[in-house]
Motif scaffolding. Structure first.
Motif, PDB file in Angstrom:
ATOM      1  N   UNK A   1       0.822  -1.213   0.000  1.00 31.40           N
ATOM      2  CA  UNK A   1       0.000   0.000   0.000  1.00 31.40           C
ATOM      3  C   UNK A   1       0.855   1.262   0.000  1.00 31.40           C
ATOM      4  N   UNK A   2       2.109   1.148  -0.417  1.00 34.84           N
ATOM      5  CA  UNK A   2       2.986   2.318  -0.460  1.00 34.84           C
ATOM      6  C   UNK A   2       2.542   3.229  -1.603  1.00 34.84           C
ATOM      7  N   UNK A   3       2.211   4.475  -1.317  1.00 35.31           N
ATOM      8  CA  UNK A   3       1.598   5.331  -2.348  1.00 35.31           C
ATOM      9  C   UNK A   3       2.530   5.738  -3.470  1.00 35.31           C
ATOM     10  N   UNK A   4       3.863   5.707  -3.237  1.00 36.16           N
ATOM     11  CA  UNK A   4       4.811   6.185  -4.242  1.00 36.16           C
ATOM     12  C   UNK A   4       5.642   5.067  -4.856  1.00 36.16           C
ATOM     13  N   UNK A   5       5.542   3.865  -4.323  1.00 32.95           N
ATOM     14  CA  UNK A   5       6.412   2.772  -4.770  1.00 32.95           C
ATOM     15  C   UNK A   5       6.038   2.302  -6.167  1.00 32.95           C
ATOM     16  N   UNK A   6       7.043   2.177  -7.029  1.00 29.97           N
ATOM     17  CA  UNK A   6       6.816   1.632  -8.373  1.00 29.97           C
ATOM     18  C   UNK A   6       7.411   0.233  -8.527  1.00 29.97           C
TER      19      UNK A   6
END
Length: 976
Positions: free
Chosen positions: A425-430
């Motif tokens: 659920x990491x908002x910035x992780x790609x």
């Protein structure tokens, strides 16, 4: 009284004359510079007011209405600097940066005897720097010609400029050695010679520049010897950059004497020996980069004194020992990159507690222990890369709450326990890659990583069901869950992910059927469902996966007949249906010709005479095939007649169109991007059938001979008034109209009317690299020339990706778009598909795939998302063309391109790890006397460029570096 009046009249006349002269010069300057409306010169207009020119944009005057400053920077202007500008004798500031000026620097500039600042950087000025300019400006303090095309030797006359404080000659094509007499520039505070083609030794005399604060000598220069110990006496120095210039030997201990230094860049050289402990005296140091060398030993304990250090790069060396605990105590440390060394023991336990850490990469060492729990204490950690070590234990729960993370790569360690739910659920992780560990437990039901593109959990012991919530990962491109203990059915929600290109869920305990929705995921190129307990039939709508390359359904319990629709899946090159319960005839023809018997092994109820298994139903199939062949002959005759009529009609229409172009010549408008000596009629006169030199989907290209004897290439784009696309016209104008580089084709201007656009380019007499390489002249294009073309084209693309703002992605890099001039120098061309990217590292989603088959990067074809790495892949294909002499497609069988062919050839040699054997298996047989080491180096670069995962590809800047200066210690970009 009378005499006073006479003197006053004479003085006024003198002032009026001077003002008029300055006004005239500005008017001539405007006439010489060509730019679009809104360029900044719009208000440069004649007026009856004597001092009106003082209100011009970019012009500054003194109280006597004399021009003292002229600044027309950052406007898209084109043309030549007129000699009349030398009449501005009171000018003190001449700044013409980023205006795309072409031509040579006029010697009349030396008449500006009061000039204090000369800045013509970021243009396309060429030729040698005139001695009159280099040594004829006695008052100048800033001399900046950075990023042009100047050539020849570094100017010696520059030492006459005794007031000079800032000298930037970098980013050009200067050759030879650095003149030792530059030490006479005693007022110099800034010296930039980086980005040229300089050689020889760095002169020790530079150590006499006692006022020097910034020194830049690297990047493309290739010096002999090492770093001069004398540089340590430059006590005023704050920035020292001598990276990427072939330096050898040890780092001098004397550099520790540079007490004011805040930046030290020595990366990408061949330095050896240990890191001097004396560098700990650089207490103001903020950035230290010693990466990509051959350094040995450990990190000096005395480095604990570097309290200001923010960036610490030591990767790709031969360092060993522990990472000292004091590293974690550096209060300002933001970036620590020590990958590909031999460090051992544990990471410092309090690493990250300084609250500043952003990037940590310790890949490919021998580190062990657990992950420090405070890595994200400051909520600023962005990249965490610990792969290929011996770490163990669980992931700290704190990392699952680190919302700043963009990339997590922990594969190939010994981590265990459950994965923190927050990782999904990491908002910035790609990217989250946790494969090849011992993670267990189940995946969470709540998954919402908005930007996650790669999720890899392969080879762990994760169990339970695959959660349907994976369907919430809207940007997911790669899903790898293989070699785990998942059970239950495949969630249909996965196939609603419109960007998903690869899915591997093999070697689990999955049951049920393939969801009927899976064919809707048209971006899929690779599916591996093998070694599960799946049942049912292959959906007949599988042909909807029109770009599928690999499909592996082996070792399951699938049944029914093999869909004949697979025949039309021309991109499918790998198919494995072995060890299932399929029955009936194996379809023939179409894409099935690419598969062999192993594809269908272990299915006792399948039959086919092709694989020595009799099948009665084949006879009916053959009869039906013969009937269709007879019908096809009739169709061929009809099509041939229709084609002949179409050709005749097209010829008539072309004649009418040519006549129409001539009649409407008065309606044409010529817009030029530099001074042109020809007119509209001269261009229209060249639009003849006999002048055609090329045809493509966008239009026709003509060779035009102008009255002055200069040849130009004319690309005609029709259909403006028909509502159709402009065929790349806007893209060409927006890109080539604003950039200039030696290895990018020049757009001279364009001619247009209501229906047609004509783009005018510099003419390239030797055509394209594709024509040269794959035509009859290919045998004469020997290795030295091929290698030069590769470097030159790479420099052109490097300029687009790294030196343009915003950066430009070409989107159609191929050998036919690399043009060769009379000297066979390479020029990147055809920017009809080019796009701007305003953020490096970002990507842009296209509405459709554009480009040329065989050159299109996998992720672009799968997801319609394009970035700089898409161009890198295409350039890698060009490199393979240069090595093998083969076209990218059409020579290796249906559905196989040059990349897959090279990979296949490499896998079939007795020793696949041998670079030499791999090259010898594919190298162009027309080449003779080539240096095997050089070909191997280009082969490595090419294979790095065509890596399937775009993250693993080098940047174009790295490509240029590896082509021109192959690393002596770790030359491989990838493990071959």
């Amino acid at each position: 009284m009378k005499s006073f009046f006479i003197v006053l009249v004479i003085l006024l006349a003198f002032l009026t004359s001077t003002t008029s002269t300055d006004f005239d010069v500005l008017m001539k300057l405007k006439a010489a510079l060509i730019g679009p409306k809104g360029s900044g010169l719009d208000n440069w207009k004649p007026s009856s007011t004597p001092s009106s020119h003082c209100s011009f944009s970019g012009v500054t005057c003194n109280n006597e209405a004399q021009v003292t400053a002229l600044n027309v920077s950052f406007v898209p202007l084109f043309g030549f600097i007129p000699p009349e500008i030398g009449m501005l004798s009171t000018l003190v500031d001449l700044t013409l940066t980023s205006t795309n000026l072409t031509g040579k620097l006029p010697i009349e500039i030396s008449n500006l005897t009061s000039l204090k600042l000369l800045n013509v950087s970021n243009n396309v000025l060429s030729g040698e720097l005139p001695e009159e300019v280099a040594g004829g400006l006695p008052e100048v303090e800033v001399f900046d010609i950075y990023n042009n095309n100047f050539s020849g030797s570094l100017p010696l006359q520059i030492v006459k400029l005794k007031r000079l404080k800032h000298l930037h000659l970098g980013g050009n094509y200067f050759t030879g050695e650095i003149p030792a007499i530059y030490s006479q520039l005693q007022s110099l505070e800034y010296l930039g010679l980086n980005g040229n083609s300089l050689s020889g030794r760095i002169p020790a005399s530079l150590s006499r520049l006692s006022n020097l604060k910034e020194l830049y000598l690297g990047y493309f220069n290739t010096y002999e010897g090492g770093i001069l110990p004398e540089i340590g006496s430059l006590n005023s120095l704050r920035k020292l950059d001598i990276s990427s210039c072939n330096l050898t030997g040890e780092i001098p201990k004397s550099l520790g004497g540079l007490k004011l230094l805040d930046t030290l860049f020595l990366q990408l050289n061949r330095l050896s020996g240990q890191i001097p402990a004396e560098l700990s005296s650089l207490v103001n140091l903020m950035s230290l980069d010693l990466s990509n060398n051959g350094l040995t030993g450990g990190i000096p304990e005395s480095f604990s004194e570097l309290k200001e250090l923010r960036l610490f790069n030591l990767f790709r060396n031969h360092l060993h020992g522990p990472i000292p605990p004091f590293i974690a105590d550096l209060p300002n440390l933001e970036v620590l990159q020590v990958w590909e060394n031999n460090f051992t023991f544990e990471l410092p336990g309090n690493l990250g507690l300084n609250g500043k850490l952003k990037n940590l990469d310790v890949t490919s060492n021998h580190l062990t222990g657990t992950i420090p729990s405070g890595l994200c204490a400051g909520k600023s950690l962005q990249t965490l890369i610990l792969m290929d070590n011996y770490f163990f234990g669980p992931i700290p729960k704190e990392l699952g709450e680190c919302k700043s993370l963009t990339r997590v790569r922990l594969m190939n360690n010994f981590f265990n326990g459950t994965i923190p739910p927050g990782f999904f659920n990491l908002p910035l992780a790609d990217m989250v890659e946790l494969s090849d560990n011992h993670f267990s437990g189940e995946l969470p039901d709540m998954i919402s990583g908005a930007k996650l593109g790669i999720l890899s959990l392969s080879n762990n012991v994760i169990s339970g069901k695959i959660p349907a919530a994976i369907g919430n990962l809207a940007n997911l491109q790669t899903l790898s869950l293989d070699l785990n203990q998942f059970t239950g059915q495949i969630p249909p929600e996965i196939f609603q992910l419109k960007f998903l290109s690869k899915i591997n869920i093999s070697s689990n305990g999955l049951t049920g059927t393939i969801p009927s929705t899976f064919s809707r995921c048209s971006s899929l190129t690779s599916i591996d469902f093998s070694q599960n307990n799946l049942i049912g039939e292959i959906p007949s709508n599988i042909e909807g996966l029109h770009i599928m390359g690999t499909l592996n359904l082996s070792r399951n319990q699938f049944s029914g007949q093999i869909p004949t629709e697979i025949r039309s899946m021309t991109s499918l090159t790998t198919l494995d249906l072995s060890y299932n319960n399929f029955s009936g005839p194996i379809p023939v023809g179409g894409q099935f010709v690419a598969f062999n018997g192993s594809t269908f092994a272990g299915n006792p109820n399948l039959c086919s005479p092709l694989y020595h298994v009799p099948c009665l139903s084949i006879q009916a199939s053959v009869i039906d095939s013969e009937g269709r062949q007879s019908f096809s002959k009739v169709i061929v005759i009809i099509v041939s007649v229709a084609g002949s009529m179409l050709i005749l009609t097209t010829a008539v229409l072309k004649i009418k169109r040519y006549c129409k172009l001539r009649r409407e010549s008065k309606a044409w408008k010529l817009t030029s991007f530099q001074k042109l000596t020809f007119k509209v009629d001269d261009v229209i006169e060249c639009l003849k059938e006999g002048n055609i030199i090329g045809k493509g989907g966008a239009g026709i290209v003509y060779r035009g001979s102008m009255p002055d004897g200069v040849d130009v290439a004319i690309k005609r784009l029709d259909g403006r008034s028909s509502g159709r696309s402009d065929y790349g016209f806007s893209a060409e104008i927006q890109t080539l109209g604003r950039i200039r580089h030696r290895n990018i084709v020049r757009l001279l201007g364009f001619v247009s009317n209501s229906e047609t656009n004509l783009l005018l380019y510099e003419y390239m007499p030797n055509g394209s690299l594709g024509e040269m390489l794959h035509g009859t002249k290919g045998a004469h294009l020997q290795w030295e020339r091929r290698y030069r073309i590769a470097v030159e084209a790479a420099k052109g693309l490097c300029y687009l990706h790294h030196d343009c703002s915003p950066l430009i992605i070409h989107r159609d890099v191929k050998s036919n778009n690399i043009l060769l001039d009379s000297d066979l120098e390479a020029h990147v061309a055809d920017f009809g598909l080019a796009k701007f990217l305003h953020s490096p590292g970002a990507s842009e989603c296209m509405s459709s795939v554009a480009g040329s088959y065989g050159y299109i990067a996998p992720e672009y074809a799968y997801t319609l998302r394009v970035d700089e790495k898409s161009d890198v892949y295409s350039f890698g294909v060009v490199l393979l063309e240069l090595i093998t002499g083969k076209k990218p497609v059409g020579e290796f069988g249906e559905g196989v391109d040059i990349v897959r062919w090279v990979q296949k050839m490499k896998s079939e040699i007795p020793n696949p790890s041998s670079n030499a054997a791999a090259v010898l298996a594919v190298v162009d047989r027309r080449l003779s006397g080539y240096p095997l080491v050089g070909v191997i180096n280009m082969f490595k670069v090419a294979m790095g460029c065509v890596a399937e995962d775009s993250v693993e590809r080098p940047t174009m800047r790295e490509v240029v570096h590896f082509l021109t200066k192959p690393p002596p210690f770790r030359p491989s970009l990838i493990d071959l």
